[in-house]
Design a protein around this motif. Structure first.
Motif, PDB file in Angstrom:
ATOM      1  N   ALA A 131       0.828  -1.217   0.000  1.00 18.61           N
ATOM      2  CA  ALA A 131       0.000   0.000   0.000  1.00 18.61           C
ATOM      3  C   ALA A 131       0.864   1.270   0.000  1.00 18.61           C
ATOM      4  O   ALA A 131       0.323   2.371  -0.005  1.00 18.61           O
ATOM      5  CB  ALA A 131      -0.926  -0.006   1.217  1.00 18.61           C
ATOM      6  N   HIS A 132       2.184   1.118   0.020  1.00 20.84           N
ATOM      7  CA  HIS A 132       3.124   2.246   0.098  1.00 20.84           C
ATOM      8  C   HIS A 132       2.815   3.149   1.280  1.00 20.84           C
ATOM      9  O   HIS A 132       2.677   4.360   1.140  1.00 20.84           O
ATOM     10  CB  HIS A 132       3.100   3.075  -1.195  1.00 20.84           C
ATOM     11  N   THR A 133       2.662   2.572   2.429  1.00 19.12           N
ATOM     12  CA  THR A 133       2.373   3.377   3.615  1.00 19.12           C
ATOM     13  C   THR A 133       3.028   2.736   4.830  1.00 19.12           C
ATOM     14  O   THR A 133       3.514   1.612   4.768  1.00 19.12           O
ATOM     15  CB  THR A 133       0.844   3.523   3.813  1.00 19.12           C
ATOM     16  N   ARG A 134       3.041   3.489   5.949  1.00 21.34           N
ATOM     17  CA  ARG A 134       3.588   2.973   7.189  1.00 21.34           C
ATOM     18  C   ARG A 134       2.597   1.977   7.773  1.00 21.34           C
ATOM     19  O   ARG A 134       1.390   2.117   7.591  1.00 21.34           O
ATOM     20  CB  ARG A 134       3.777   4.169   8.134  1.00 21.34           C
ATOM     21  N   SER A 135       3.097   0.979   8.492  1.00 24.43           N
ATOM     22  CA  SER A 135       2.223  -0.045   9.077  1.00 24.43           C
ATOM     23  C   SER A 135       1.468   0.522  10.289  1.00 24.43           C
ATOM     24  O   SER A 135       1.670   1.666  10.665  1.00 24.43           O
ATOM     25  CB  SER A 135       3.072  -1.241   9.487  1.00 24.43           C
ATOM     26  N   VAL A 136       0.617  -0.292  10.901  1.00 25.70           N
ATOM     27  CA  VAL A 136      -0.137   0.191  12.064  1.00 25.70           C
ATOM     28  C   VAL A 136       0.670  -0.005  13.348  1.00 25.70           C
ATOM     29  O   VAL A 136       1.583  -0.835  13.405  1.00 25.70           O
ATOM     30  CB  VAL A 136      -1.515  -0.504  12.207  1.00 25.70           C
ATOM     31  N   ASP A 137       0.345   0.788  14.383  1.00 26.01           N
ATOM     32  CA  ASP A 137       1.061   0.716  15.658  1.00 26.01           C
ATOM     33  C   ASP A 137       0.324  -0.146  16.685  1.00 26.01           C
ATOM     34  O   ASP A 137       0.944  -0.765  17.531  1.00 26.01           O
ATOM     35  CB  ASP A 137       1.248   2.126  16.240  1.00 26.01           C
ATOM     36  N   VAL A 138      -1.010  -0.114  16.612  1.00 28.55           N
ATOM     37  CA  VAL A 138      -1.804  -0.868  17.576  1.00 28.55           C
ATOM     38  C   VAL A 138      -2.965  -1.540  16.844  1.00 28.55           C
ATOM     39  O   VAL A 138      -3.531  -0.969  15.917  1.00 28.55           O
ATOM     40  CB  VAL A 138      -2.407   0.067  18.663  1.00 28.55           C
ATOM     41  N   VAL A 139      -3.303  -2.760  17.275  1.00 29.76           N
ATOM     42  CA  VAL A 139      -4.489  -3.438  16.749  1.00 29.76           C
ATOM     43  C   VAL A 139      -5.466  -3.613  17.908  1.00 29.76           C
ATOM     44  O   VAL A 139      -5.088  -4.102  18.967  1.00 29.76           O
ATOM     45  CB  VAL A 139      -4.133  -4.820  16.155  1.00 29.76           C
ATOM     46  N   ALA A 140      -6.706  -3.141  17.722  1.00 31.99           N
ATOM     47  CA  ALA A 140      -7.744  -3.364  18.728  1.00 31.99           C
ATOM     48  C   ALA A 140      -8.717  -4.382  18.168  1.00 31.99           C
ATOM     49  O   ALA A 140      -9.271  -4.187  17.087  1.00 31.99           O
ATOM     50  CB  ALA A 140      -8.470  -2.055  19.036  1.00 31.99           C
ATOM     51  N   VAL A 141      -8.895  -5.485  18.865  1.00 33.43           N
ATOM     52  CA  VAL A 141      -9.804  -6.527  18.390  1.00 33.43           C
ATOM     53  C   VAL A 141     -11.174  -6.279  19.001  1.00 33.43           C
ATOM     54  O   VAL A 141     -11.287  -6.115  20.219  1.00 33.43           O
ATOM     55  CB  VAL A 141      -9.277  -7.925  18.774  1.00 33.43           C
TER      56      VAL A 141
ATOM     57  N   PRO B 131      -8.068 -16.984   4.403  1.00 34.00           N
ATOM     58  CA  PRO B 131      -6.804 -16.278   4.667  1.00 34.00           C
ATOM     59  C   PRO B 131      -6.505 -15.203   3.620  1.00 34.00           C
ATOM     60  O   PRO B 131      -6.071 -14.101   3.960  1.00 34.00           O
ATOM     61  CB  PRO B 131      -5.772 -17.396   4.621  1.00 34.00           C
ATOM     62  N   GLN B 132      -6.761 -15.500   2.350  1.00 31.39           N
ATOM     63  CA  GLN B 132      -6.447 -14.529   1.301  1.00 31.39           C
ATOM     64  C   GLN B 132      -7.401 -13.336   1.346  1.00 31.39           C
ATOM     65  O   GLN B 132      -7.005 -12.205   1.087  1.00 31.39           O
ATOM     66  CB  GLN B 132      -6.487 -15.243  -0.050  1.00 31.39           C
ATOM     67  N   GLN B 133      -8.661 -13.582   1.709  1.00 32.33           N
ATOM     68  CA  GLN B 133      -9.617 -12.476   1.865  1.00 32.33           C
ATOM     69  C   GLN B 133      -9.234 -11.598   3.055  1.00 32.33           C
ATOM     70  O   GLN B 133      -9.482 -10.398   3.064  1.00 32.33           O
ATOM     71  CB  GLN B 133     -11.036 -13.019   2.052  1.00 32.33           C
ATOM     72  N   ARG B 134      -8.611 -12.201   4.073  1.00 35.84           N
ATOM     73  CA  ARG B 134      -8.126 -11.414   5.215  1.00 35.84           C
ATOM     74  C   ARG B 134      -7.033 -10.461   4.757  1.00 35.84           C
ATOM     75  O   ARG B 134      -6.975  -9.315   5.198  1.00 35.84           O
ATOM     76  CB  ARG B 134      -7.606 -12.334   6.315  1.00 35.84           C
ATOM     77  N   VAL B 135      -6.166 -10.941   3.876  1.00 40.32           N
ATOM     78  CA  VAL B 135      -5.123 -10.075   3.318  1.00 40.32           C
ATOM     79  C   VAL B 135      -5.781  -8.912   2.577  1.00 40.32           C
ATOM     80  O   VAL B 135      -5.373  -7.748   2.714  1.00 40.32           O
ATOM     81  CB  VAL B 135      -4.187 -10.869   2.375  1.00 40.32           C
ATOM     82  N   ALA B 136      -6.850  -9.222   1.818  1.00 42.30           N
ATOM     83  CA  ALA B 136      -7.565  -8.173   1.081  1.00 42.30           C
ATOM     84  C   ALA B 136      -8.182  -7.166   2.048  1.00 42.30           C
ATOM     85  O   ALA B 136      -8.130  -5.954   1.826  1.00 42.30           O
ATOM     86  CB  ALA B 136      -8.640  -8.795   0.192  1.00 42.30           C
ATOM     87  N   LEU B 137      -8.765  -7.672   3.149  1.00 41.59           N
ATOM     88  CA  LEU B 137      -9.370  -6.789   4.160  1.00 41.59           C
ATOM     89  C   LEU B 137      -8.327  -5.828   4.734  1.00 41.59           C
ATOM     90  O   LEU B 137      -8.548  -4.617   4.806  1.00 41.59           O
ATOM     91  CB  LEU B 137      -9.974  -7.630   5.284  1.00 41.59           C
ATOM     92  N   LEU B 138      -7.178  -6.375   5.116  1.00 41.47           N
ATOM     93  CA  LEU B 138      -6.111  -5.534   5.674  1.00 41.47           C
ATOM     94  C   LEU B 138      -5.584  -4.574   4.606  1.00 41.47           C
ATOM     95  O   LEU B 138      -5.254  -3.425   4.893  1.00 41.47           O
ATOM     96  CB  LEU B 138      -4.983  -6.404   6.237  1.00 41.47           C
ATOM     97  N   GLY B 139      -5.532  -5.058   3.361  1.00 39.57           N
ATOM     98  CA  GLY B 139      -5.096  -4.208   2.258  1.00 39.57           C
ATOM     99  C   GLY B 139      -6.036  -3.026   2.074  1.00 39.57           C
ATOM    100  O   GLY B 139      -5.595  -1.889   1.899  1.00 39.57           O
ATOM    101  N   HIS B 140      -7.347  -3.277   2.143  1.00 38.79           N
ATOM    102  CA  HIS B 140      -8.323  -2.198   2.006  1.00 38.79           C
ATOM    103  C   HIS B 140      -8.104  -1.157   3.105  1.00 38.79           C
ATOM    104  O   HIS B 140      -8.045   0.039   2.841  1.00 38.79           O
ATOM    105  CB  HIS B 140      -9.750  -2.759   2.076  1.00 38.79           C
ATOM    106  N   GLU B 141      -7.972  -1.640   4.335  1.00 39.99           N
ATOM    107  CA  GLU B 141      -7.823  -0.708   5.464  1.00 39.99           C
ATOM    108  C   GLU B 141      -6.523   0.088   5.369  1.00 39.99           C
ATOM    109  O   GLU B 141      -6.522   1.300   5.510  1.00 39.99           O
ATOM    110  CB  GLU B 141      -7.907  -1.459   6.790  1.00 39.99           C
ATOM    111  N   LEU B 142      -5.409  -0.592   5.111  1.00 41.46           N
ATOM    112  CA  LEU B 142      -4.131   0.122   4.990  1.00 41.46           C
ATOM    113  C   LEU B 142      -4.147   1.057   3.781  1.00 41.46           C
ATOM    114  O   LEU B 142      -3.497   2.105   3.784  1.00 41.46           O
ATOM    115  CB  LEU B 142      -2.974  -0.868   4.915  1.00 41.46           C
ATOM    116  N   GLY B 143      -4.926   0.662   2.768  1.00 39.88           N
ATOM    117  CA  GLY B 143      -5.081   1.511   1.587  1.00 39.88           C
ATOM    118  C   GLY B 143      -5.647   2.874   1.944  1.00 39.88           C
ATOM    119  O   GLY B 143      -5.367   3.872   1.286  1.00 39.88           O
TER     120      GLY B 143
END
Ligand SMILES: [Zn+2]
Ligand SMILES: [Zn+2]
Length: 427
Positions: free
Chosen positions: A161-171, A202-214
């Motif tokens: 996503a060309h961005t910095r990663s997240v610092d905290v994850v809240a579940v 698992p691959q859809q989870r990658v897509a979910l995280l990709g959308h959010e980081l996007g």
């Protein structure tokens, strides 16, 4: 998506075509759309929300055409973004004026009434100040050291996503995920809703995280500091200017005095909304394209399909909570019920037949369905993803990695399931 559970075949009462039905879902006809949307659209409560919904429907398609034509990144850096910042600046300007007036009353004027007025103005300004989002406290937080495999995955997707990663994850227990920036240090927070995470591959989870980081890489004006805090100030203003119900004589006069300021605030809110909505929707499409790049087009489409049937996940959780077999005070039993919660949810979602997905898509196309007014209609997001050639995943997981992540989330799974069974489910 199987078609085995409780399935029967009927002729359509409208056109006679063969209908495959599942008694857990609406019976409808794919040939003539008979009974495709028996409930009809649910009107959102507020006038502003309704206007937004209509807007999303009307402009979603046009935007999709634009996206297909150029798909320029860095949306919302145009004239409307500048204007939105001007309006937001004016909103914060009102707060500055209140502070100045408050100080002037306290310092310049003499006498108790002036002091009181000054204090009142300062107190008012304090509640309207641009407020940063604090890091959540009462939630299940996972930091880097506690979940190295999850963060490794996040870092890799952030790279795409060309961005910095997240610092905290809240579940938490929401059917979805969201990202925000918190506090003075600008810590990046990912809110990961387990009910969504659990039902994805698992691959859809990658897509979910990709959308959010996007969302971090696409420069969304709506999420920018000045505009986001102005939205919050305007909401506070509206709260203060709300008319009193069943007013007495003096209150009626106050209500009358508030009419013009209220209209002004409402106008500012609508204007800010219009100025940022297009860019907001556009960043959703862009976030989806990051989702596809990270997790593959197939996974991103799968993710959007899950959003389409998110209500079904929410209903399943509500049913679990209201299950009469669990006594309200019987915490032992509630804990036992919480044990297999995610497995039961996933099993239900996997049993949703393809014809229900297709029905939801058609309902979406009719109603202009979107998860909220800031997102383009879900069926258009799907269309946008399928418009270009399918792309492969840049980030792939394997069994070992998935198991390590699952182990890191195990405690959160347990706690969030108990919390849902104890406090109920509210999405
Ligand atoms: Zn029919
Ligand atoms: Zn989004």
């Amino acid at each position: 998506m199987s078609t085995t559970m409780g399935e029967t075949v009927l002729p359509c009462p409208e056109c006679g075509a063969e209908i495959r039905t599942d008694n857990r879902f609406t019976t409808w006809c794919a040939a003539c759309d008979w009974n495709v949307d028996p409930v009809g659209p649910k009107e959102p409560p507020g006038r502003l929300d309704r206007a937004r919904r209509v807007w999303a429907q009307r402009h979603g398609e046009k935007l999709l055409a634009d996206m297909a034509a150029d798909g320029t990144p860095h949306a919302g850096r145009g004239v409307s973004a500048v204007l939105a910042n001007v309006v937001a600046g004016a909103v914060h300007g009102m707060t500055v004026v209140l502070v100045a007036a408050g100080i002037w009353c306290m310092v310049g004027a003499s006498g108790a009434p002036a002091m009181m007025l000054g204090l009142l103005l300062l107190a008012l300004a304090w509640t309207l100040r641009p407020r940063l989002v604090p890091l959540p406290r009462n939630e299940f937080l996972l930091r880097r050291a506690e979940a190295p495999a999850l963060y490794e995955l996040l870092d890799e997707i952030a790279g795409v996503a060309h961005t910095r990663s997240v610092d905290v994850v809240a579940v938490d227990a929401k059917v979805g995920a969201r990202v925000t920036t918190c506090g003075v240090r600008g810590q990046r927070l990912l809110r990961l809703g387990l009910p969504m995470w659990e039902i994805l591959t698992p691959q859809q989870r990658v897509a979910l995280l990709g959308h959010e980081l996007g969302h971090y890489s696409n420069g969304d004006t709506r999420r920018g500091l000045i505009v986001a805090t102005a939205f919050r100030s305007l909401t506070t203003w509206r709260y203060y200017l709300q008319p009193m119900s069943k007013p007495s004589g003096l209150e009626a006069l106050l209500n009358l005095l508030c009419v013009v300021p209220r209209l002004l605030i409402q106008g500012a809110q609508t204007l800010l909304d219009q100025l940022t909505a297009r860019a907001g929707q556009r960043t959703e499409y862009l976030a989806d394209s990051v989702a596809a790049r990270a997790g593959s087009t197939e996974a991103a489409v799968g993710l959007v399909d899950h959003i389409l049937v998110a209500d079904s996940a929410a209903n399943t959780l509500r049913r679990e909570v209201n299950n009469p077999r669990v006594g309200r005070r019987d915490s032992q039993q509630a804990e036992e019920k919480a044990d297999g919660l995610w497995e039961r949810l996933t099993a239900h979602m996997e049993s949703i037949p393809e014809h229900e997905y297709e029905r939801q898509r058609r309902v979406g196309a009719r109603r202009g369905h979107s998860i909220d007014s800031s997102h383009p209609p879900t069926h258009l997001r799907r269309e946008c993803l399928l418009a270009g050639p399918p792309i492969p995943a840049l980030v792939v997981t394997d069994i070992d990695r998935e198991q390590r992540i699952a182990a890191e989330l195990a405690e959160a799974r347990r706690q969030v399931a108990r919390q849902v069974m104890r406090d109920g489910f509210d999405d």
